[in-house]
Design a protein around this motif. Structure first.
Motif, mmCIF file in Angstrom:
data_model
loop_
_atom_site.group_PDB
_atom_site.id
_atom_site.type_symbol
_atom_site.label_atom_id
_atom_site.label_comp_id
_atom_site.label_asym_id
_atom_site.label_seq_id
_atom_site.Cartn_x
_atom_site.Cartn_y
_atom_site.Cartn_z
ATOM 1 N N GLY A 152 0.810 -1.204 0.000
ATOM 2 C CA GLY A 152 0.000 0.000 0.000
ATOM 3 C C GLY A 152 0.845 1.256 0.000
ATOM 4 O O GLY A 152 0.494 2.283 0.601
ATOM 5 N N TYR A 153 1.969 1.194 -0.698
ATOM 6 C CA TYR A 153 2.958 2.279 -0.662
ATOM 7 C C TYR A 153 3.446 2.555 -2.078
ATOM 8 O O TYR A 153 3.609 1.642 -2.883
ATOM 9 N N LYS A 154 3.699 3.816 -2.387
ATOM 10 C CA LYS A 154 4.249 4.198 -3.684
ATOM 11 C C LYS A 154 5.472 5.073 -3.463
ATOM 12 O O LYS A 154 5.551 5.816 -2.492
ATOM 13 N N ASP A 155 6.391 4.980 -4.398
ATOM 14 C CA ASP A 155 7.649 5.710 -4.263
ATOM 15 C C ASP A 155 7.901 6.533 -5.521
ATOM 16 O O ASP A 155 7.338 6.252 -6.589
ATOM 17 N N MET A 156 8.791 7.531 -5.382
ATOM 18 C CA MET A 156 9.189 8.350 -6.525
ATOM 19 C C MET A 156 10.466 7.808 -7.184
ATOM 20 O O MET A 156 10.898 8.308 -8.204
ATOM 21 N N PHE A 157 11.088 6.810 -6.555
ATOM 22 C CA PHE A 157 12.270 6.143 -7.089
ATOM 23 C C PHE A 157 13.386 7.133 -7.412
ATOM 24 O O PHE A 157 13.910 7.760 -6.513
ATOM 25 N N PHE A 158 13.740 7.288 -8.697
ATOM 26 C CA PHE A 158 14.832 8.185 -9.060
ATOM 27 C C PHE A 158 14.489 9.663 -8.837
ATOM 28 O O PHE A 158 15.355 10.521 -9.010
ATOM 29 N N GLY A 159 13.261 9.938 -8.446
ATOM 30 C CA GLY A 159 12.859 11.307 -8.137
ATOM 31 C C GLY A 159 12.694 11.545 -6.650
ATOM 32 O O GLY A 159 12.162 12.574 -6.240
ATOM 33 N N SER A 160 13.184 10.613 -5.839
ATOM 34 C CA SER A 160 13.056 10.721 -4.385
ATOM 35 C C SER A 160 14.362 11.221 -3.777
ATOM 36 O O SER A 160 15.437 10.700 -4.071
ATOM 37 N N PHE A 161 14.276 12.224 -2.909
ATOM 38 C CA PHE A 161 15.470 12.753 -2.253
ATOM 39 C C PHE A 161 16.070 11.748 -1.270
ATOM 40 O O PHE A 161 17.261 11.785 -1.000
ATOM 41 N N THR A 162 15.242 10.876 -0.721
ATOM 42 C CA THR A 162 15.724 9.930 0.292
ATOM 43 C C THR A 162 16.080 8.560 -0.271
ATOM 44 O O THR A 162 16.901 7.850 0.313
ATOM 45 N N HIS A 163 15.492 8.169 -1.392
ATOM 46 C CA HIS A 163 15.670 6.806 -1.889
ATOM 47 C C HIS A 163 16.397 6.715 -3.231
ATOM 48 O O HIS A 163 16.797 5.624 -3.641
ATOM 49 N N ALA A 164 16.560 7.818 -3.938
ATOM 50 C CA ALA A 164 17.125 7.770 -5.293
ATOM 51 C C ALA A 164 18.525 7.159 -5.304
ATOM 52 O O ALA A 164 18.849 6.323 -6.162
ATOM 53 N N PHE A 165 19.360 7.548 -4.343
ATOM 54 C CA PHE A 165 20.732 7.040 -4.329
ATOM 55 C C PHE A 165 20.751 5.533 -4.061
ATOM 56 O O PHE A 165 21.575 4.803 -4.615
ATOM 57 N N GLY A 166 19.843 5.068 -3.222
ATOM 58 C CA GLY A 166 19.750 3.628 -2.955
ATOM 59 C C GLY A 166 19.373 2.847 -4.198
ATOM 60 O O GLY A 166 19.908 1.758 -4.443
ATOM 61 N N TYR A 167 18.471 3.398 -5.004
ATOM 62 C CA TYR A 167 18.084 2.712 -6.235
ATOM 63 C C TYR A 167 19.232 2.721 -7.248
ATOM 64 O O TYR A 167 19.398 1.769 -8.014
ATOM 65 N N ILE A 168 20.032 3.781 -7.255
ATOM 66 C CA ILE A 168 21.200 3.810 -8.135
ATOM 67 C C ILE A 168 22.199 2.737 -7.723
ATOM 68 O O ILE A 168 22.796 2.054 -8.572
ATOM 69 N N ILE A 169 22.389 2.560 -6.419
ATOM 70 C CA ILE A 169 23.271 1.495 -5.932
ATOM 71 C C ILE A 169 22.752 0.137 -6.384
ATOM 72 O O ILE A 169 23.522 -0.729 -6.829
ATOM 73 N N PHE A 170 21.449 -0.062 -6.291
ATOM 74 C CA PHE A 170 20.848 -1.329 -6.724
ATOM 75 C C PHE A 170 21.114 -1.577 -8.210
ATOM 76 O O PHE A 170 21.508 -2.677 -8.609
ATOM 77 N N VAL A 171 20.912 -0.562 -9.036
ATOM 78 C CA VAL A 171 21.113 -0.709 -10.483
ATOM 79 C C VAL A 171 22.581 -0.987 -10.781
ATOM 80 O O VAL A 171 22.907 -1.816 -11.648
ATOM 81 N N GLN A 172 23.491 -0.313 -10.082
ATOM 82 C CA GLN A 172 24.925 -0.549 -10.272
ATOM 83 C C GLN A 172 25.283 -1.993 -9.970
ATOM 84 O O GLN A 172 26.007 -2.646 -10.733
ATOM 85 N N ILE A 173 24.786 -2.513 -8.858
ATOM 86 C CA ILE A 173 25.063 -3.903 -8.483
ATOM 87 C C ILE A 173 24.448 -4.864 -9.491
ATOM 88 O O ILE A 173 25.076 -5.843 -9.915
ATOM 89 N N TRP A 174 23.206 -4.604 -9.882
ATOM 90 C CA TRP A 174 22.524 -5.463 -10.860
ATOM 91 C C TRP A 174 23.276 -5.501 -12.184
ATOM 92 O O TRP A 174 23.370 -6.563 -12.821
ATOM 93 N N MET A 175 23.849 -4.378 -12.567
ATOM 94 C CA MET A 175 24.501 -4.297 -13.872
ATOM 95 C C MET A 175 25.837 -5.033 -13.903
ATOM 96 O O MET A 175 26.164 -5.691 -14.904
ATOM 97 N N TYR A 176 26.614 -4.968 -12.826
ATOM 98 C CA TYR A 176 27.978 -5.495 -12.861
ATOM 99 C C TYR A 176 28.187 -6.761 -12.036
ATOM 100 O O TYR A 176 29.291 -7.293 -11.995
#
Length: 300
Positions: A152-176
């Protein structure tokens, strides 16, 4: 003893040297030369204006990096870079080792799994950013819909001041992660099977076999992956540029170098100094990591 001439006699003996001259020249022109000039520029007030004069300013640019202008943001970028490097290095290698151990069990279709996990490495940053941009779309992305259904929760993901960097870390790990996995897999396949059989006869469990046989013998693979992860994480700016463009508290040192060079003022001394600081930080972490990893290799 008869002297050997593998490349012939006379001028033919110098063919290998001539063949090495071209790559050496390319290395000097496109890598070593620019690196040296970056260090020199960091002590000057050079600008990006053609024909402008260059004056020696000492350590002024290094002072500006930490104490002048928007130095607070640069210090935050350094701290964020260290955090990024630590999380990516630990999680990426941990997950890669786990996946490599599982695939090394001779699973059916193991080559298919290798290809699947390695595929993100060859996609390229632009494609990866596009894929995860659609996955993390705040309005219609499938991840947000899953969040809504399950929590029951929605996020702004790459547009979030608190979570955007965490999602970038996730994508970096997923990619390499797939790249690290292949290196670990190569190390695992070099471990003699006789050692496992001897351990089985002695009554060792799977965890004991991994701890006392597998892990010590794949130490070189672990060292290589650690170094590649540290250098790659501390040099990352492309995935940040492609996803958030440095907004929402996602700037790192590498991104600051890019921004100051291509989007900042015409001054080139400051980004050069920032590049040197980044290089020295990478050098320190690499030297420490190599020393510790080599020590562990010798102990085992």
């Amino acid at each position: 003893m008869k002297e050997m001439y593998p490349f012939g006699k006379g001028l033919a003996r110098y063919v290998p040297l001539l063949l090495l001259m071209l790559p050496m020249a390319l290395y000097i022109v496109f890598y070593f030369g620019p690196s040296v000039m970056t260090v020199i520029y960091s002590f000057t007030d050079i600008t990006n204006v053609p024909g402008s004069k260059m004056n020696f300013v000492g350590l002024d640019n290094y002072y500006d990096v930490f104490f002048a202008g928007n130095s607070g943001e640069r210090v935050d970028s350094i701290i964020r870079t260290l955090y990024f490097m630590f999380i990516v290095t630990v999680v990426q290698n941990g997950v890669a080792l786990l996946v490599a151990v599982i695939i090394n069990q001779r699973l059916k279709g193991d080559y298919f799994y290798r290809a699947v996990f390695f595929l993100p490495v060859v996609l390229g940053v632009a494609v990866v950013a596009l894929v995860w941009g659609m996955m993390f779309d705040p309005l219609s992305g499938p991840v947000n819909q899953l969040y809504d259904v399950m929590f029951g929760y929605k996020d702004m993901f790459f547009g979030s001041f608190t979570h955007a960097f965490g999602y970038i870390i996730f994508v970096q790990i997923w990619m390499y992660m797939g790249y690290s996995m292949l290196i670990f897999l190569a190390g695992l396949q070099s471990v003699p099977k006789d050692l496992y059989e001897a351990g089985y006869i002695d009554g060792t469990s799977k965890w004991q076999s991994f701890k006392h046989i597998t892990f010590p013998l794949i130490a070189p693979s672990f060292t290589v992956n650690m170094l590649l992860s540290i250098i790659g994480a501390m040099s990352t700016f492309d995935i940040i540029l492609a996803t958030t463009d440095g907004r929402f508290n996602t700037r790192t040192m590498a991104y600051d170098v890019y921004k100051e060079t291509f989007r900042g003022s015409l001054q080139m001394g400051l980004p050069s100094a920032l590049s040197v600081v980044q290089f020295l930080m990478i050098l320190v972490f690499v030297v420490v990591a190599v020393k510790q990893m080599r020590k562990r290799e010798v102990e085992h």
